[in-house]
Design a protein around this motif. Structure first.
Motif, PDB file in Angstrom:
ATOM      1  N   PRO A 273     -12.442 -17.753  40.288  1.00 13.33           N
ATOM      2  CA  PRO A 273     -11.849 -17.552  38.959  1.00 13.33           C
ATOM      3  C   PRO A 273     -10.441 -16.958  39.057  1.00 13.33           C
ATOM      4  O   PRO A 273     -10.142 -16.174  39.940  1.00 13.33           O
ATOM      5  N   LYS A 274      -9.596 -17.385  38.134  1.00  8.15           N
ATOM      6  CA  LYS A 274      -8.209 -16.941  38.127  1.00  8.15           C
ATOM      7  C   LYS A 274      -8.107 -15.544  37.529  1.00  8.15           C
ATOM      8  O   LYS A 274      -8.883 -15.136  36.687  1.00  8.15           O
TER       9      LYS A 274
ATOM     10  N   ASP B 232     -15.363 -23.229  38.207  1.00  2.15           N
ATOM     11  CA  ASP B 232     -14.312 -22.670  39.048  1.00  2.15           C
ATOM     12  C   ASP B 232     -14.960 -21.710  40.035  1.00  2.15           C
ATOM     13  O   ASP B 232     -15.505 -20.672  39.651  1.00  2.15           O
TER      14      ASP B 232
END
Length: 110
Positions: free
Chosen positions: A20-21, A17
């Motif tokens: 990143p979340k 990713d």
């Protein structure tokens, strides 16, 4: 060299990713934040639609005119600096029809 199995490669790609979340515990929703988001998305949509209308109504007009005077010559001024004595410099000037143009108009400056 270690080879990745298809399952490991797929899980590696899924876990990759670039952005990143943020954890859900850090996100806090509010009515004012939602209102600002709706206003911003509405403004972007209106601007995109207006830009499309400007793009659709824009026309390019090309105008060409043929030069009908065949007897005149085009005067071109060329300024060239050469690091040698003037008596060693010469110019053979040809036009598109490979006709020799006289070099009487050349001015040599020391």
């Amino acid at each position: 060299m270690r080879r990745l199995s298809r399952r490991n490669a797929l899980s590696l790609v899924k876990e990759l990713d670039a952005f990143p979340k943020v954890a859900d515990s850090y996100v806090e929703t509010s009515p004012s934040g939602g209102t600002v988001s709706i206003i911003a998305f509405s403004a972007m949509a209106v601007l995109a639609i207006l830009e499309f209308f400007v793009y659709r109504d824009t026309w390019m007009k090309y105008e060409y005119e043929v030069d009908k005077d065949f007897s005149s010559k085009l005067r071109i001024n060329v300024d060239i600096t050469v690091a040698m004595k003037c008596q060693h410099v010469g110019a053979d000037i040809l036009d598109l029809a490979e006709t020799m143009i006289t070099s009487n108009g050349l001015q040599y400056e020391p």
